[in-house]
Motif scaffolding. Structure first.
Motif, mmCIF file in Angstrom:
data_model
loop_
_atom_site.group_PDB
_atom_site.id
_atom_site.type_symbol
_atom_site.label_atom_id
_atom_site.label_comp_id
_atom_site.label_asym_id
_atom_site.label_seq_id
_atom_site.Cartn_x
_atom_site.Cartn_y
_atom_site.Cartn_z
ATOM 1 N N LEU A 90 23.996 54.851 -49.611
ATOM 2 C CA LEU A 90 23.587 56.239 -49.927
ATOM 3 C C LEU A 90 23.223 56.419 -51.443
ATOM 4 N N ASN A 95 24.906 62.405 -51.879
ATOM 5 C CA ASN A 95 25.890 62.694 -50.981
ATOM 6 C C ASN A 95 26.965 64.019 -51.464
ATOM 7 N N LEU A 98 27.705 66.283 -48.515
ATOM 8 C CA LEU A 98 28.584 65.808 -47.285
ATOM 9 C C LEU A 98 29.942 66.131 -47.634
ATOM 10 N N VAL A 110 23.273 61.443 -36.953
ATOM 11 C CA VAL A 110 22.426 60.919 -38.314
ATOM 12 C C VAL A 110 21.086 60.406 -38.169
ATOM 13 N N VAL A 146 22.524 65.327 -40.177
ATOM 14 C CA VAL A 146 22.047 64.444 -41.592
ATOM 15 C C VAL A 146 20.779 63.961 -41.036
ATOM 16 N N ALA A 148 18.155 61.237 -42.811
ATOM 17 C CA ALA A 148 18.182 60.251 -43.913
ATOM 18 C C ALA A 148 16.679 59.557 -44.007
ATOM 19 N N ILE A 159 27.806 57.820 -44.339
ATOM 20 C CA ILE A 159 27.726 59.117 -44.112
ATOM 21 C C ILE A 159 28.708 59.645 -43.191
#
Length: 258
Positions: A90, A95, A98, A110, A146, A148, A159
């Motif tokens: 990440l 983050n 999160l 994710v 999430v 990404a 994550i």
């Protein structure tokens, strides 16, 4: 219709190519070049992030969870292709949202672009819609959804570990082949954490309308989630013993006898 033509109904692989003398016919060569161009586009282009975020926001709100967008440490598409290691971590500061609940969650989903923008654009939302509908029938506790950018499969471990999820489910655009540029890959990992390697994951591959149909892939995904939670393991330790189910073939597709 010849026996070979009948067999070709069941695969997109290049079998029984027409030839002219010792060379492949012009028509077959043009098809090959077109598929090669589609594969390159799938890797080099970006998904429609604006539309993806809008659609996943709608899904998340429907099921009462948050929707979070993050990035890997990659700074460009070229770097993404050249530095897989950066796609597994990440970006610092990405983050901050999160934040785990007090008791964590059963499942962290994710969604990662990976190596096929086409797979994300065309098949991610249909897969998520069916998956969330099935999850709603269970008592599974979900982390935020999430999304990404410029990520590899292992990015999901960091994550999900931060979200304190028991299982990480990564949905990612697979590396395109010369007859399939729109495949999703589904990776499941029990107890996700940084440093996990591929033997700790279960994989469902070739998820697309002309490959493993999305409804069947969702059934397989739900089966693996339940088995992983029950047995507290994944990867090579978790054997897939789901009864074999295949989608019915149309009556026009008859396997030749000879």
């Amino acid at each position: 219709m010849s026996s070979l033509e009948k067999w070709k109904q069941f695969t997109q692989a290049r079998i029984g190519l027409n030839r002219s003398g010792g060379s492949i016919s012009t028509n077959e060569m043009l098809k090959f070049r077109l598929d090669h161009a589609k594969a390159k586009d799938a890797v080099l282009l970006e998904p429609n992030w604006e539309l993806i975020q809008e659609q996943t926001n709608q899904l998340s709100s429907k099921y009462g969870i948050k929707n979070i967008f993050v990035k890997s440490k990659v700074s460009s598409k070229q770097e993404f292709l050249l530095r897989p290691d950066l796609g597994r971590r990440l970006l610092e500061g990405s983050n901050v949202d999160l934040i785990p609940t007090q008791n964590g969650s059963d499942l962290s989903i994710v969604c990662i672009d990976g190596l096929s923008a086409k797979a994300i654009d065309e098949n991610l939302i249909p897969f998520l819609e069916l998956l969330f509908a099935e999850i709603q029938k269970t008592k599974l506790n979900l982390s935020p959804l999430v999304i990404a950018k410029w990520g590899r499969v292992a990015l999901g471990d960091e994550i999900a570990e931060r979200l304190r999820a028991k299982i990480c489910l990564v949905i990612i655009g697979e590396r395109p082949g010369l007859s399939a540029a729109d495949s999703l890959g589904i990776y499941l990992t029990y107890k996700p954490k940084l440093g996990n390697t591929d033997e700790s994951r279960n994989c469902i591959s070739n998820v697309r309308p002309m490959g493993l149909p999305i409804p069947l892939a969702v059934k397989k995904t739900m089966y693996l989630i339940q088995e992983s939670l029950a047995q507290k393991k994944s990867g090579v330790l978790l054997k897939d013993q789901m009864p074999n189910e295949t989608h019915s073939l149309s009556q026009e597709k008859v396997i030749p006898e000879n």
